[in-house]
Design a protein around this motif. Sequence first.
Motif, PDB file in Angstrom:
ATOM      1  N   ALA A 109      -1.616   5.504   4.610  1.00  0.00           N
ATOM      2  CA  ALA A 109      -0.989   5.613   3.296  1.00  0.00           C
ATOM      3  C   ALA A 109       0.489   6.008   3.344  1.00  0.00           C
ATOM      4  O   ALA A 109       1.306   5.411   2.645  1.00  0.00           O
ATOM      5  N   THR A 160      -3.393   0.490  -1.851  1.00  0.00           N
ATOM      6  CA  THR A 160      -3.865   0.950  -0.541  1.00  0.00           C
ATOM      7  C   THR A 160      -5.379   1.070  -0.493  1.00  0.00           C
ATOM      8  O   THR A 160      -6.026   1.275  -1.517  1.00  0.00           O
ATOM      9  N   LEU A 201      -2.765   5.221  -4.702  1.00  0.00           N
ATOM     10  CA  LEU A 201      -3.504   6.004  -3.717  1.00  0.00           C
ATOM     11  C   LEU A 201      -4.760   6.558  -4.369  1.00  0.00           C
ATOM     12  O   LEU A 201      -4.743   6.913  -5.544  1.00  0.00           O
TER      13      LEU A 201
END
Length: 170
Positions: A77, A67, A17
């Motif tokens: 996410a 992502t 992330l």
Amino acid sequence: MARRTANKSLQAKLVLLGDMGTGKTSLVLRFVKGQFSEYQESTIGAAFFTQVLSLNEATVKFDIWDTAGQERYHSLAPMYYRANSSLTMFLVANKADLEGDRKVSNEEGEEYARESGLSFLETSAKTAQNVNELFYEIAKRLVKANPSRQSGIKLHTRATESRRRYFCCA
């Protein structure tokens, strides 16, 4: 999140992330394929990779979700991870090779990670600095956090009359 399989290996879901342009895709491509591209296209939605690491204690198979970092994808996410008390989380400062263009010092990164209960490591996908070390450290922590107990189901047979029935036990 990780689960242990019967052959003393661990399967772990790894979700990257971060904001667009931080080098998430470059990190995973350096780790999985040993490649670096100076100009990487933006990830749309998410990309999926797998990689297996062999440690002395176990073999860890990573299912890696890279992502997208664009703001319009931020709401997606949580689809790739669930809140879990056994998560292993790292704050990774990528692009360590750009020392002169730093936005955050190493000390600031370490302090923020410490305050947030995260582990911290600086990497460079371009030079491969600490990339393998990052994933090996994650694997070691997952193995340590998931002792050799096995999860899943075991099937036991019980003969009744002339046919067999299968019963499932947790």
